[in-house]
Design a protein around this motif. Structure first.
Motif, PDB file in Angstrom:
ATOM      1  N   GLU A 155       0.805  -1.218   0.000  1.00 41.48           N
ATOM      2  CA  GLU A 155       0.000   0.000   0.000  1.00 41.48           C
ATOM      3  C   GLU A 155       0.847   1.281   0.000  1.00 41.48           C
ATOM      4  N   VAL A 156       2.068   1.177  -0.469  1.00 42.50           N
ATOM      5  CA  VAL A 156       2.925   2.342  -0.635  1.00 42.50           C
ATOM      6  C   VAL A 156       2.471   3.118  -1.874  1.00 42.50           C
ATOM      7  N   VAL A 157       1.929   2.377  -2.840  1.00 43.86           N
ATOM      8  CA  VAL A 157       1.362   2.968  -4.047  1.00 43.86           C
ATOM      9  C   VAL A 157      -0.007   2.359  -4.289  1.00 43.86           C
ATOM     10  N   ARG A 158      -0.790   3.046  -5.119  1.00 47.31           N
ATOM     11  CA  ARG A 158      -2.092   2.529  -5.537  1.00 47.31           C
ATOM     12  C   ARG A 158      -2.123   2.562  -7.061  1.00 47.31           C
ATOM     13  N   LEU A 159      -2.572   1.466  -7.659  1.00 48.65           N
ATOM     14  CA  LEU A 159      -2.664   1.372  -9.107  1.00 48.65           C
ATOM     15  C   LEU A 159      -3.873   2.157  -9.592  1.00 48.65           C
ATOM     16  N   LEU A 160      -3.617   3.151 -10.442  1.00 51.33           N
ATOM     17  CA  LEU A 160      -4.707   3.949 -10.983  1.00 51.33           C
ATOM     18  C   LEU A 160      -5.100   3.495 -12.381  1.00 51.33           C
ATOM     19  N   ASP A 161      -4.109   3.139 -13.180  1.00 49.53           N
ATOM     20  CA  ASP A 161      -4.382   2.750 -14.556  1.00 49.53           C
ATOM     21  C   ASP A 161      -3.214   1.911 -15.059  1.00 49.53           C
ATOM     22  N   PHE A 162      -3.494   1.081 -16.041  1.00 54.43           N
ATOM     23  CA  PHE A 162      -2.469   0.205 -16.618  1.00 54.43           C
ATOM     24  C   PHE A 162      -2.873  -0.083 -18.048  1.00 54.43           C
ATOM     25  N   MET A 163      -1.964   0.131 -18.960  1.00 57.38           N
ATOM     26  CA  MET A 163      -2.263  -0.168 -20.361  1.00 57.38           C
ATOM     27  C   MET A 163      -1.014  -0.681 -21.053  1.00 57.38           C
ATOM     28  N   ILE A 164      -1.241  -1.371 -22.158  1.00 56.98           N
ATOM     29  CA  ILE A 164      -0.152  -1.860 -22.988  1.00 56.98           C
ATOM     30  C   ILE A 164      -0.143  -1.021 -24.260  1.00 56.98           C
ATOM     31  N   ILE A 165       1.025  -0.487 -24.583  1.00 57.11           N
ATOM     32  CA  ILE A 165       1.212   0.267 -25.821  1.00 57.11           C
ATOM     33  C   ILE A 165       2.068  -0.598 -26.737  1.00 57.11           C
ATOM     34  N   THR A 166       1.512  -0.948 -27.887  1.00 56.51           N
ATOM     35  CA  THR A 166       2.219  -1.784 -28.851  1.00 56.51           C
ATOM     36  C   THR A 166       2.416  -0.987 -30.130  1.00 56.51           C
ATOM     37  N   LYS A 167       3.641  -1.042 -30.648  1.00 54.11           N
ATOM     38  CA  LYS A 167       3.935  -0.361 -31.907  1.00 54.11           C
ATOM     39  C   LYS A 167       4.411  -1.418 -32.894  1.00 54.11           C
ATOM     40  N   ASP A 168       3.693  -1.545 -34.022  1.00 53.94           N
ATOM     41  CA  ASP A 168       4.107  -2.530 -35.008  1.00 53.94           C
ATOM     42  C   ASP A 168       5.306  -2.006 -35.795  1.00 53.94           C
ATOM     43  N   THR A 169       5.826  -2.836 -36.681  1.00 54.47           N
ATOM     44  CA  THR A 169       7.047  -2.469 -37.404  1.00 54.47           C
ATOM     45  C   THR A 169       6.847  -1.272 -38.334  1.00 54.47           C
TER      46      THR A 169
ATOM     47  N   VAL B 256      -9.000   4.767 -14.034  1.00 55.01           N
ATOM     48  CA  VAL B 256      -8.747   4.409 -15.431  1.00 55.01           C
ATOM     49  C   VAL B 256      -9.006   5.625 -16.314  1.00 55.01           C
ATOM     50  N   GLY B 257      -8.082   5.872 -17.208  1.00 56.54           N
ATOM     51  CA  GLY B 257      -8.211   7.012 -18.114  1.00 56.54           C
ATOM     52  C   GLY B 257      -7.481   8.252 -17.654  1.00 56.54           C
ATOM     53  N   ILE B 258      -6.834   8.176 -16.490  1.00 56.14           N
ATOM     54  CA  ILE B 258      -6.132   9.357 -15.981  1.00 56.14           C
ATOM     55  C   ILE B 258      -4.952   9.741 -16.879  1.00 56.14           C
ATOM     56  N   ALA B 259      -4.355   8.753 -17.522  1.00 56.94           N
ATOM     57  CA  ALA B 259      -3.322   9.056 -18.522  1.00 56.94           C
ATOM     58  C   ALA B 259      -4.064   9.465 -19.787  1.00 56.94           C
ATOM     59  N   GLY B 260      -3.939  10.719 -20.155  1.00 55.74           N
ATOM     60  CA  GLY B 260      -4.680  11.248 -21.291  1.00 55.74           C
ATOM     61  C   GLY B 260      -4.067  10.872 -22.623  1.00 55.74           C
ATOM     62  N   ASP B 261      -4.794  11.165 -23.671  1.00 57.47           N
ATOM     63  CA  ASP B 261      -4.327  10.863 -25.019  1.00 57.47           C
ATOM     64  C   ASP B 261      -2.985  11.525 -25.319  1.00 57.47           C
ATOM     65  N   ASP B 262      -2.790  12.750 -24.834  1.00 59.43           N
ATOM     66  CA  ASP B 262      -1.508  13.430 -25.061  1.00 59.43           C
ATOM     67  C   ASP B 262      -0.369  12.702 -24.365  1.00 59.43           C
ATOM     68  N   ASP B 263      -0.614  12.238 -23.134  1.00 63.59           N
ATOM     69  CA  ASP B 263       0.405  11.473 -22.404  1.00 63.59           C
ATOM     70  C   ASP B 263       0.761  10.206 -23.177  1.00 63.59           C
ATOM     71  N   ILE B 264      -0.276   9.483 -23.600  1.00 62.17           N
ATOM     72  CA  ILE B 264      -0.064   8.215 -24.302  1.00 62.17           C
ATOM     73  C   ILE B 264       0.683   8.450 -25.616  1.00 62.17           C
ATOM     74  N   GLU B 265       0.278   9.467 -26.355  1.00 63.33           N
ATOM     75  CA  GLU B 265       0.929   9.767 -27.633  1.00 63.33           C
ATOM     76  C   GLU B 265       2.399  10.105 -27.433  1.00 63.33           C
ATOM     77  N   GLN B 266       2.683  10.919 -26.427  1.00 62.49           N
ATOM     78  CA  GLN B 266       4.070  11.312 -26.153  1.00 62.49           C
ATOM     79  C   GLN B 266       4.904  10.104 -25.729  1.00 62.49           C
TER      80      GLN B 266
END
Length: 145
Positions: free
Chosen positions: A36-50, A76-86
């Motif tokens: 309980e030192v941290v709490r999981l807010l969101d988790f996603m997998i980012i995959t980039k094809d060739t 879930v969703g706290i990481a915005g589209d701009d964060d994910i894109e960057q």
């Protein structure tokens, strides 16, 4: 005492071998969450094809498939589209990374106490562990000479 819904949040982009977190990654995260030192807010997998095409998979919707079995993600969703894109720019073509969003619960308590005392956190700087360790190693080797 000041009450905050959330404390400071950190986004970790963790390169994966393959397109799923390994058992070791899941265990390391699970152990930290158990304390309980941290709490999981969101988790996603980012995959980039060739070809550089990016696919984002929110683990909330497929937690069983990725070894999370019902993990509770608080924002879930706290990481915005701009964060994910960057951050997706850092994923090499033909590979995957996990984007883990963690609330620092210890820092939430500290922030609440600061606020209750009338203090205000003006800035927080994080030095990545590899940088700190490299610096300490460099200083240690200089002191040995």
């Amino acid at each position: 005492m000041a009450q905050f819904t959330f404390g400071p949040v950190e986004l970790y982009l963790v390169g994966l071998e393959g397109d799923r977190p390994s058992a070791g990654v899941l265990e390391a995260l699970g152990n930290l969450l158990d304390t309980e030192v941290v709490r999981l807010l969101d988790f996603m997998i980012i995959t980039k094809d060739t070809d550089g095409e990016v696919t984002v998979t929110e683990i909330e919707y497929e937690s069983e498939d990725y070894g999370f079995g019902g993990a509770d993600m608080a924002a879930v969703g706290i990481a915005g589209d701009d964060d994910i894109e960057q951050l997706a720019e850092l994923v090499p073509p033909g590979s995957s990374a996990a984007l883990v969003v963690l609330e620092l619960t210890w820092a939430k308590k500290l922030s609440e106490r600061f606020a209750a005392s009338g203090a205000e956190v003006l800035s927080v700087e994080r030095i990545p562990a590899p940088v700190v360790n490299g610096l300490v190693d460099a200083v240690s080797s200089m002191n040995e000479n």
